[in-house]
Design an enzyme around this catalytic site. Structure first.
Site, short mmCIF file in Angstrom:
data_model
loop_
_atom_site.label_atom_id
_atom_site.label_comp_id
_atom_site.label_asym_id
_atom_site.label_seq_id
_atom_site.Cartn_x
_atom_site.Cartn_y
_atom_site.Cartn_z
N GLU A 82 53.51 39.71 25.77
CA GLU A 82 52.68 39.47 24.58
C GLU A 82 51.20 39.72 24.84
O GLU A 82 50.35 39.31 24.04
CB GLU A 82 52.87 38.03 24.10
CG GLU A 82 54.30 37.62 23.81
CD GLU A 82 54.89 38.30 22.58
OE1 GLU A 82 54.28 39.25 22.06
OE2 GLU A 82 55.98 37.88 22.17
N HIS A 101 50.62 30.22 23.34
CA HIS A 101 51.82 30.57 22.56
C HIS A 101 52.99 29.82 23.15
O HIS A 101 53.30 29.96 24.35
CB HIS A 101 52.07 32.08 22.62
CG HIS A 101 53.45 32.47 22.17
ND1 HIS A 101 53.98 32.06 20.96
CD2 HIS A 101 54.41 33.21 22.76
CE1 HIS A 101 55.20 32.56 20.82
NE2 HIS A 101 55.48 33.25 21.92
N HIS A 165 60.22 32.71 15.83
CA HIS A 165 59.69 32.95 17.17
C HIS A 165 59.09 31.68 17.76
O HIS A 165 59.66 31.11 18.68
CB HIS A 165 58.65 34.07 17.10
CG HIS A 165 58.22 34.58 18.44
ND1 HIS A 165 57.57 35.78 18.59
CD2 HIS A 165 58.30 34.05 19.69
CE1 HIS A 165 57.30 35.99 19.87
NE2 HIS A 165 57.73 34.95 20.56
#
Length: 229
Positions: A82, A101, A165
């Site tokens: 990412e 994240h 996600h």
């Protein structure tokens, strides 16, 4: 290089903190910190966790340093898949210094039902923004996700839900990013519980929301100006 050591240690410390608190598990998620800007060093760089590596084993030398073109500056390991998403945020939001994240469960539950979080609490708006919006689904590590994130974060909120996600949370410091991540999970849990009652969920009054958001924007602008000196 010594110039990146402090930021790399900051990322490692955050990994261990979030692992201990149960927000991270095994190798899921990723964490980064802006290490320099073009205004101060002539180069935009950030430190980020490596790909598919156990947080419990994470050490300073495992952290990768990249520029915004995804060129490796420091580190032997493969950077997070990412990384492009993180770079896009730093490019779009000069006030953001740290990004977390995770796949934390309560907020991720809202990601599965595509449910944004409205302005429920004063504290939420003061630190996270007017609402916690959904970023439409795109496969992990793709340009599609990078572009979707880049377009959405322009609203200056500090927390987002990635559809099917997980979550994406920002801070002007790593301590603030950790605070915002925990606040997001609290809001997600209470919102889920409120939805289960099938009663109308109340929101804070619009004028109060705008006052709280104005304070957040003032902080963001102030920090961006400091970073650009």
């Amino acid at each position: 290089m010594p110039e990146y050591q402090t930021h790399k240690q900051e990322v490692v410390n955050t990994c261990h903190t979030l692992l201990e608190r149960g927000y991270l598990k095994a190798t899921e998620g990723n964490i980064s910190a802006r290490t320099s800007s073009a205004q101060t060093s002539g180069q935009n760089t950030f430190a980020i966790t490596p790909s598919n590596y156990d947080y419990a084993k994470m050490q300073v030398d495992d952290i990768c340093v990249l520029d915004f073109d995804m060129q490796s500056i420091e580190g032997e390991m493969k950077p997070s898949i990412e990384s492009g998403m993180h770079a896009a945020v730093y490019q779009t939001r000069p006030d953001v210094h740290c990004i977390i994240h995770t796949h934390q469960p309560y907020a991720s539950a809202l990601a599965l039902i595509n449910m944004p979080i409205p302005a429920l609490f004063d504290e939420q708006v003061r630190f996270l923004g007017r609402s916690v919006d959904i970023i439409s689904y795109a496969p992990s590590g793709t340009g599609f996700l990078k572009n979707a994130v880049k377009a959405k974060v322009k609203n200056n909120n500090n927390a987002f839900i990635l559809q099917n996600h997980g979550v994406l949370v920002f801070g002007v410091t790593m301590e603030q990013a950790i605070h915002n991540m925990a606040l997001l999970e609290k809001c997600a849990l209470t919102y889920l519980l409120a939805l289960m009652t099938e009663k109308k969920v109340s929101k804070i009054p619009l004028p109060i929301r705008e006052i709280a958001f104005a304070k957040l924007r003032a902080d963001e602008k102030k920090f961006a100006e400091i970073k650009n000196i």
